[in-house]
Design an enzyme around this catalytic site. Structure first.
Site, PDB file in Angstrom:
ATOM      1  N   ASP A   1      36.287  48.214  31.072  1.00 38.46           N
ATOM      2  CA  ASP A   1      35.474  47.038  31.402  1.00 38.46           C
ATOM      3  C   ASP A   1      35.005  47.104  32.837  1.00 38.46           C
ATOM      4  O   ASP A   1      35.773  46.863  33.753  1.00 38.46           O
ATOM      5  CB  ASP A   1      36.343  45.784  31.183  1.00 38.46           C
TER       6      ASP A   1
ATOM      7  N   ASP B   1      29.225  45.546  26.996  1.00 40.11           N
ATOM      8  CA  ASP B   1      30.124  45.278  28.116  1.00 40.11           C
ATOM      9  C   ASP B   1      31.185  46.374  28.060  1.00 40.11           C
ATOM     10  O   ASP B   1      30.957  47.473  28.548  1.00 40.11           O
ATOM     11  CB  ASP B   1      30.692  43.859  27.961  1.00 40.11           C
TER      12      ASP B   1
ATOM     13  N   HIS C   1      44.791  47.632  29.198  1.00 39.53           N
ATOM     14  CA  HIS C   1      45.196  46.911  30.414  1.00 39.53           C
ATOM     15  C   HIS C   1      43.972  46.233  31.026  1.00 39.53           C
ATOM     16  O   HIS C   1      43.441  46.666  32.050  1.00 39.53           O
ATOM     17  CB  HIS C   1      45.831  47.867  31.419  1.00 39.53           C
TER      18      HIS C   1
ATOM     19  N   GLU D   1      29.026  40.015  36.733  1.00 41.99           N
ATOM     20  CA  GLU D   1      29.360  39.452  35.426  1.00 41.99           C
ATOM     21  C   GLU D   1      30.740  38.853  35.461  1.00 41.99           C
ATOM     22  O   GLU D   1      31.013  37.793  34.897  1.00 41.99           O
ATOM     23  CB  GLU D   1      29.294  40.551  34.343  1.00 41.99           C
ATOM     24  N   GLU D   2      31.648  39.561  36.148  1.00 37.18           N
ATOM     25  CA  GLU D   2      33.060  39.164  36.092  1.00 37.18           C
ATOM     26  C   GLU D   2      33.308  37.771  36.659  1.00 37.18           C
ATOM     27  O   GLU D   2      34.126  37.018  36.147  1.00 37.18           O
ATOM     28  CB  GLU D   2      33.931  40.196  36.801  1.00 37.18           C
TER      29      GLU D   2
ATOM     30  N   HIS E   1      27.017  45.184  32.532  1.00 39.60           N
ATOM     31  CA  HIS E   1      27.351  44.895  33.932  1.00 39.60           C
ATOM     32  C   HIS E   1      28.055  46.070  34.568  1.00 39.60           C
ATOM     33  O   HIS E   1      28.634  46.912  33.886  1.00 39.60           O
ATOM     34  CB  HIS E   1      28.118  43.594  34.072  1.00 39.60           C
TER      35      HIS E   1
END
Ligand SMILES: *[C@@H]1O[C@H](CO)[C@@H](O)[C@H](O)[C@H]1NC(C)=O
Ligand SMILES: *[C@@H]1O[C@H](CO)[C@@H](O)[C@H](O)[C@H]1NC(C)=O
Ligand SMILES: *[C@@H]1O[C@H](CO)[C@@H](O)[C@H](O)[C@H]1NC(C)=O
Ligand SMILES: *[C@@H]1O[C@H](CO)[C@@H](O)[C@H](O)[C@H]1NC(C)=O
Ligand SMILES: *[C@@H]1O[C@H](CO)[C@@H](O)[C@H](O)[C@H]1NC(C)=O
Ligand SMILES: *[C@@H]1O[C@H](CO)[C@@H](O)[C@H](O)[C@H]1NC(C)=O
Ligand SMILES: *[C@@H]1O[C@H](CO)[C@@H](O)[C@H](O)[C@H]1NC(C)=O
Length: 761
Positions: free
Chosen positions: A412, A478, A560, A449-450, A401
């Site tokens: 991410d 991912d 983080h 995606e999130e 993503h």
């Protein structure tokens, strides 16, 4: 009911080729749609039978395709592998990482990143690349407030901001994304509150048992343990009116300020102001656009109420710095977490004066929680790139993503995006040399995606007929690289491919000369659950999937997650300086794709699947033994034991046949010898291709019918972690003997279907 018609994937894609879409599969798809929108489930028996017989009998065209083995056009498999290992470049990966993390890219907010990605892929040599869009129902933050009140006086006003750091330009962008939860409910509540630990199902049970008053209160919970949306779900079911979530440094391992490490940007510990954003959709009930469960969110489709799939109470994420005043205001009220069981002992703020008292707060103390969200239906953009293979009905998909919760997202997801671009560039280089893959390769850069796996779920729902017919495997990345520890989850059919490929890629950290990733990895492959874009492939469409990445190790800096500090600066300075793990991830992904697309015999191992099923059943039996369902005996599972043993036997001989065909292909040199073997290879490959599909149950799991696999689903109350044989397990957990018997029967039927598929005909 929405239309089931698919529009072409991108203009030239093989979707519309009628030969590829077997009628029974289409029928199944229509039925899947019907159940998703509340159709008549009595029809199912017939159609399930149709599915079983159809996939087993659906034999492909056995004539030798153009450009078939021994060698692909333009480049031998060996030369291709060398190219795929040599091409990925850490400096390029760094450049792509810098691009993606330069500005916000929330779902539906950054069309230019989709266009840039498409243009890059075309420039790299993947000419069939385009944007595939959907219209997603989702929320953007408008306003929020969190204040601690004592007798109506404001004693603490949270900033709800992460600190701006001079060293890290991403943290100070004017258009940075506020802290909020995807799919959270708007609300404005003032209430007393209770510390609810991780907010898991069991935590709430403990609180109930201790007699702590929950109704009408706000839950103050730690991140961790289970998917965040399920914390909100259970809090709501307990009659609570809001949730505040924070990241407790007690879950950061060694790298804490308490242990003397400096926080980011001066050291590896968590910055105290960091906040984890994230979705609170009820992911274990259904992922994807919550108004179009089971069918694609194309413009103009009918939409259902999202009730029951997204929260009905407001929630806000905060930092531990801002949780401190709330936690301290609880000191001395109600029982102490220390008097509860082990799960309650991990709080890391004791040294800051927090007693982890549970509360509730006394009458005069309360929180004002205000959360205003704007719900819209807005375009979102997947980028899909395709390299046509010589075999049109066998397809391998590789996806990552692109959207992030923050302007950064260096870990991410954009460590994965940077690696994916290097994979596309490597395959593009092969295409430029005149190479054609054996199987079709699809690259996907998903949006949304999130929020809840939106882009991938809607795409799988749209192309289900084609994917059901043609897809061999899905590979997901991912978070591609945030540390040195290789991590893999996969369907057991694919274990073998992962072990092989990791043994062919050198570790970027050569503590011993010639060390491969396989050498540095403990070899553990987790079961598939949810939490990333493989979910629709594995759990809904029955496509065996892989999910890999390099994660942080015990000595790594704290990640983080979903915070402004998941930035380019953090990645460049702390997580992967030199971007070597990014390039290594690209090599692993590229070789995995090639292994699955280029080997004449599909690189699956059915025995591993049977062994997996046996192990999963063992776990179920242990669970049954400790449940309060007294009539559950080993005999309950006997029919299933028998079927799995049968599958194991047949798989051993099936794999042996596949392996011997591979050997014969390698040792035969003439084209006519290949042509002779081709029909056998195609038959084997077709059976391997449909094996995972045998485990789909069209009506889906009880109470969450979108999930069709009887083997893999996210845990109902964990959300991320893979639950195996979910139907049986949930019946055991709910103490339903009839349900257990019914699900044992359903699974047994599926295993027998797999036996029928593999058996000689
Ligand atoms: C890829 O295959 C499809 C269907 O077989 C075909 O329509 C399309 O033209 C092909 N694309 C290219 C670039 O050859
Ligand atoms: C979209 O992404 C680009 C590249 O990261 C960035 O420069 C730009 O600011 C973003 N645009 C918007 C509208 O957020
Ligand atoms: C929230 O509720 C308070 C009273 O409880 C009210 O004063 C305030 O205006 C409300 N805010 C919003 C945005 O509705
Ligand atoms: C809770 O723990 C604190 C010390 O951390 C102690 O002073 C207090 O008495 C305990 N309260 C209860 C109810 O056990
Ligand atoms: C390389 O591996 C060694 C041994 O496992 C470890 O001590 C060291 O920290 C690693 N270095 C990097 C840069 O990951
Ligand atoms: C398949 O897996 C089984 C069990 O792990 C193993 O014994 C066998 O050698 C594998 N077969 C092939 C061809 O890799
Ligand atoms: C128990 O399972 C059966 C069969 O799946 C189902 O019909 C029934 O509704 C379940 N009972 C309860 C109380 O959930």
């Amino acid at each position: 009911m929405p239309t089931t018609e698919s529009t072409p994937l991108i203009q030239q894609v093989p979707v519309a080729e009628p030969r590829l879409i077997a009628v029974p599969i289409l029928t199944l798809v229509i039925i899947l749609f019907c159940i998703a929108v509340g159709g008549d489930s009595d029809l199912f028996g017939e159609h399930e039978k149709a599915l079983l017989s159809s996939t087993a009998n659906q034999f492909p065209d056995l004539s030798l395709p153009h450009a078939a083995w021994p060698e692909s056009e333009g480049l031998s498999y060996k030369a291709l592998k060398k190219l795929l290992l040599d091409t990925p470049d850490p400096d390029k990966a760094r450049e792509w990482s810098k691009y993606y993390t330069a500005g916000p890219h929330l779902c539906g907010k950054n069309l230019s990143q989709a266009e840039w990605t498409r243009d890059k892929w075309v420039e790299f040599g993947v000419k069939q690349a385009d944007i595939v869009s959907y219209e997603m129902y989702l929320n953007y933050p408008v306003d929020h407030r969190l204040a601690l009140l004592r007798a109506d006086e404001v004693v603490y006003e949270a900033t709800l901001e992460e600190d701006v750091l001079a060293e890290d330009p991403t943290t100070g962008l004017a258009d940075r994304v506020p802290v909020f939860h995807g799919y959270s409910a708007s609300g404005n509540v003032t209430a007393g509150y209770v510390f609810c630990n991780y907010g898991t199902y069991d935590d709430f049970e403990d609180l109930k048992e201790a007699g702590v008053e929950l109704k009408g209160k706000i839950a103050l919970v730690k991140y961790g343990g289970v998917f965040r949306g399920l914390k909100v779900k259970r809090a709501s079911e307990m009659g609570m009116v809001g949730v505040v979530m924070y990241s407790d440094p007690g879950d950061d391992g060694e790298m804490t300020e308490k242990n003397g490490y400096k926080p980011y940007p001066d050291g590896p510990a968590r910055n105290p102001s960091s906040v984890q954003r994230g979705s609170v959709e009820y992911l274990s009930i259904a992922p994807g656009d919550p108004t179009t469960i089971g069918y694609p969110s194309k413009p103009g489709v009918d939409r259902q109420s999202p009730e029951g799939i997204i929260p009905d109470i407001p929630s806000l994420p905060i930092s531990y710095a801002e949780a401190l005043p709330l936690l301290k205001a609880l000191n001395g009220y109600g029982p102490n977490a220390s008097s509860f069981n082990d799960r309650w002992q991990s709080g890391g703020l004791g040294y800051k004066g927090v007693q982890y008292s549970i509360g509730p707060t006394p009458a005069e103390t309360s929180i004002h929680l205000m959360n205003e969200q704007d719900y819209v239906t807005t375009p979102a953009w997947n980028v899909i790139g395709i390299i046509n293979g010589s075999i049109p009905d066998e397809v391998v998909v590789l996806g990552n993503h692109r959207d992030a919760w923050i302007a950064g997202g260096a870990g991410d997801p954009n460590s994965g995006s940077a690696a994916l671009n290097e994979v596309v560039r490597s395959f593009g280089a092969a295409v430029k040399q005149g190479w054609t893959p054996q199987r079709t390769i699809v690259f996907a850069s998903w949006d949304g995606e999130e929020y809840g796996l939106l882009g991938s779920t809607e795409w799988v729902e749209e192309y289900l007929p084609w994917l059901s017919d043609a897809s061999v495997a899905y590979i997901n990345v991912d978070v591609g690289a945030i540390g040195p520890v290789f991590r893999a989850a996969a369907a057991p059919l694919l274990n073998k491919a992962i072990y092989k490929v990791t043994g062919e890629v050198r570790s970027p950290n050569q503590t011993v000369e010639g060390q491969t990733i396989r050498d540095t990895w403990n070899g553990h492959i987790s079961t598939m659950g949810s939490g990333s874009d493989f979910t629709a492939f594995q759990d809904f469409a029955g496509i065996p999937s892989i999910d890999i990445g390099f994660e942080a190790g015990p000595g790594s800096p704290v990640y983080h997650y979903h915070s402004n500090y998941d930035s380019f600066h953090w990645m460049d300075k702390y997580a992967d300086p030199g971007f070597k793990y990014h390039a290594t991830m690209a090599r692993i992904l590229a070789l995995l794709t090639a292994k699955l697309s280029e080997e004449p015999v599909v690189q699956f191992n059915a025995t591993d699947y049977a062994v997996g099923l046996k192990n999963y059943l063992q776990t179920v039996k242990q669970k049954a033994a400790t449940s309060n369902l007294s009539p559950l005996t080993p005999a309950t599972f006997h029919p299933l034991d028998k079927a799995i043993a049968q599958l194991h036997d047949i798989s051993v001989s099936f794999d042996a046949k596949a392996s011997s065909l591979s050997t014969q292909l390698q040792s035969s040199t003439s084209t006519s010898a290949f042509a002779e073997l081709y029909a056998s290879v195609k038959t084997i490959n077709t059976k391997y291709k449909f094996l995972e599909r045998q485990f789909l149950h069209a009506p889906g799991l009880d109470g969450r019918s979108w999930f069709k696999s009887v083997v893999f689903a996210p845990g109902l109350w964990t959300g991320y972690a893979g639950a195996t044989f979910p139907g049986i397990v949930e019946a055991i957990e709910s103490g339903n003997q009839t349900g257990v018997d019914r699900w044992v029967g359903i699974v047994e039927g599926k295993v027998k279907g797999a036996v029928d598929l593999l058996v000689d005909q």
